[in-house]
Design an enzyme around this catalytic site. Structure first.
Site, PDB file in Angstrom:
ATOM      1  N   SER A   1       0.831  -1.214   0.000  1.00 42.59           N
ATOM      2  CA  SER A   1       0.000   0.000   0.000  1.00 42.59           C
ATOM      3  C   SER A   1       0.869   1.270   0.000  1.00 42.59           C
ATOM      4  CB  SER A   1      -0.980  -0.003   1.171  1.00 42.59           C
ATOM      5  OG  SER A   1      -0.304   0.144   2.393  1.00 42.59           O
TER       6      SER A   1
ATOM      7  N   ARG B   1      21.811 -15.513   3.185  1.00 42.92           N
ATOM      8  CA  ARG B   1      21.377 -14.114   3.127  1.00 42.92           C
ATOM      9  C   ARG B   1      22.290 -13.318   2.186  1.00 42.92           C
ATOM     10  NH1 ARG B   1      17.815 -11.620   6.316  1.00 42.92           N
ATOM     11  NH2 ARG B   1      17.590 -13.266   7.855  1.00 42.92           N
TER      12      ARG B   1
ATOM     13  N   LEU C   1      18.957  -6.875   6.155  1.00 43.81           N
ATOM     14  CA  LEU C   1      19.897  -6.684   5.041  1.00 43.81           C
ATOM     15  C   LEU C   1      21.335  -6.858   5.520  1.00 43.81           C
ATOM     16  CD1 LEU C   1      18.075  -3.540   3.655  1.00 43.81           C
ATOM     17  CD2 LEU C   1      17.979  -5.864   2.703  1.00 43.81           C
TER      18      LEU C   1
ATOM     19  N   ASN D   1      13.690   3.792   4.331  1.00 38.97           N
ATOM     20  CA  ASN D   1      12.736   2.813   4.851  1.00 38.97           C
ATOM     21  C   ASN D   1      11.630   3.561   5.576  1.00 38.97           C
ATOM     22  OD1 ASN D   1      11.743   0.212   5.657  1.00 38.97           O
ATOM     23  ND2 ASN D   1      12.621   0.555   7.685  1.00 38.97           N
TER      24      ASN D   1
ATOM     25  N   HIS E   1       9.095   2.852   8.825  1.00 37.28           N
ATOM     26  CA  HIS E   1       8.925   1.939   9.966  1.00 37.28           C
ATOM     27  C   HIS E   1       7.717   2.408  10.770  1.00 37.28           C
ATOM     28  CE1 HIS E   1      10.026  -0.858  13.124  1.00 37.28           C
ATOM     29  NE2 HIS E   1       9.780   0.121  13.982  1.00 37.28           N
TER      30      HIS E   1
ATOM     31  N   GLN F   1      -1.493   7.594   7.573  1.00 37.49           N
ATOM     32  CA  GLN F   1      -0.501   8.677   7.618  1.00 37.49           C
ATOM     33  C   GLN F   1       0.771   8.307   6.852  1.00 37.49           C
ATOM     34  OE1 GLN F   1      -1.211  11.746   8.761  1.00 37.49           O
ATOM     35  NE2 GLN F   1      -3.228  10.796   8.955  1.00 37.49           N
ATOM     36  N   GLU F   2       1.129   7.028   6.879  1.00 32.19           N
ATOM     37  CA  GLU F   2       2.302   6.580   6.107  1.00 32.19           C
ATOM     38  C   GLU F   2       2.128   6.929   4.632  1.00 32.19           C
ATOM     39  OE1 GLU F   2       3.819   2.590   6.753  1.00 32.19           O
ATOM     40  OE2 GLU F   2       2.848   2.482   8.703  1.00 32.19           O
TER      41      GLU F   2
HETATM   42  C1  GAR Z   1       3.869  -0.617   6.764  1.00 34.29           C
HETATM   43  O1  GAR Z   1       3.110  -0.317   7.912  1.00 34.29           O
HETATM   44  C2  GAR Z   1       5.334  -0.348   7.019  1.00 34.29           C
HETATM   45  O2  GAR Z   1       5.559   0.753   7.855  1.00 34.29           O
HETATM   46  C3  GAR Z   1       5.739  -1.626   7.698  1.00 34.29           C
HETATM   47  O3  GAR Z   1       5.064  -2.634   7.019  1.00 34.29           O
HETATM   48  C4  GAR Z   1       3.846  -2.121   6.486  1.00 34.29           C
HETATM   49  C5  GAR Z   1       3.838  -2.426   5.004  1.00 34.29           C
HETATM   50  O4  GAR Z   1       2.592  -2.138   4.471  1.00 34.29           O
HETATM   51  N1  GAR Z   1       7.166  -1.818   7.612  1.00 34.29           N
HETATM   52  C6  GAR Z   1       7.859  -2.481   8.513  1.00 34.29           C
HETATM   53  O5  GAR Z   1       7.352  -3.014   9.483  1.00 34.29           O
HETATM   54  C7  GAR Z   1       9.347  -2.545   8.246  1.00 34.29           C
HETATM   55  N2  GAR Z   1      10.033  -3.050   9.366  1.00 34.29           N
HETATM   56  P1  GAR Z   1       2.443  -2.015   2.877  1.00 34.29           P
HETATM   57  O6  GAR Z   1       3.069  -3.256   2.259  1.00 34.29           O
HETATM   58  O7  GAR Z   1       0.948  -2.000   2.674  1.00 34.29           O
HETATM   59  O8  GAR Z   1       3.122  -0.748   2.456  1.00 34.29           O
END
Ligand code: GAR
Length: 200
Positions: free
Chosen positions: A17, A73, A101, A115, A117, A181-182
């Protein structure tokens, strides 16, 4: 296409998303014209990631590199680096890319890998951030955009979005409030970052 176009490569593992919000914003705001930047490709380590079809529907090329096909990895990260570098990226965007990573990979993209978070870093690095924020009695939660460094969920903070934690919140309701908000913050933070980037 000019040679100086800033290619963005997005890495995902799941729903995508944030990736969708970023591609949509880049298209609606014509980043190619306004910023000389474009989303060149989306790469997933999960063959079943829902985000792959969403990216294709938005006209962005997708690639899958299944980490289960690699013995280590380091071997996976080396192959991923080759895939990414074929796009000569100015910026690598981790958008729900759920992999630790290796140091060499991180060093290779130092200063050009970001990134998002789902916590107000430095609080709640790692997983299950929303439940942990609720359990800790936090009154505020949120998300952070940061540069990727070798220490997990550390690195220079580029942007943060804050939301309230409500009395009846579950991890799910809080996650949904943060995620909304992201979707606003990540494209804006990337736009600001691209504006600051010097041409290669
Ligand atoms: C998001 O909430 C992002 O912040 C989190 O995963 C979700 C991904 O959602 N990321 C982490 O936890 C990274 N450590 P999306 O695939 O719908 O963007």
């Amino acid at each position: 296409m000019t040679e100086s176009v800033k290619n963005i490569v997005i890495l995902i593992s799941g729903a995508g998303s944030n990736m969708t919000a970023l591609i949509r914003t880049a298209q609606q705001e014509q980043w190619e014209v306004q910023l000389g930047a474009r989303v060149a490709a989306v790469i997933s380590n999960q063959p079943g990631a829902e985000g792959l079809a969403l990216a294709q529907a938005l006209g962005v090329a997708t690639q899958v590199l299944d980490h289960k096909d690699f013995e280590s990895r380091a071997a996976f990260d080396a192959a991923l680096q080759t895939l990414i570098d074929a796009h000569q990226p100015a910026l690598v965007v981790l958008a729900g890319f759920m992999r630790i990573l290796t140091p060499g990979f991180v060093a290779h993209y130092a200063g050009r890998m970001v990134n998002i978070h789902p916590s107000l870093l430095p609080a709640f690095t790692g997983l299950n951030t929303h439940q942990r924020a609720i359990d800790a009695g936090s009154t505020e939660a949120g998300a952070t955009v940061h540069l990727v460094t070798n220490e997990l969920d550390h690195g220079q903070i580029l942007a943060q979005a804050v939301v309230p934690v409500l009395p009846d919140d579950s991890a799910k309701t809080l996650a949904a409030r943060v995620l909304a908000q992201e979707h606003l913050m990540y494209p804006q933070a990337i736009k600001d970052f691209l504006r600051e980037l010097k041409p290669a």
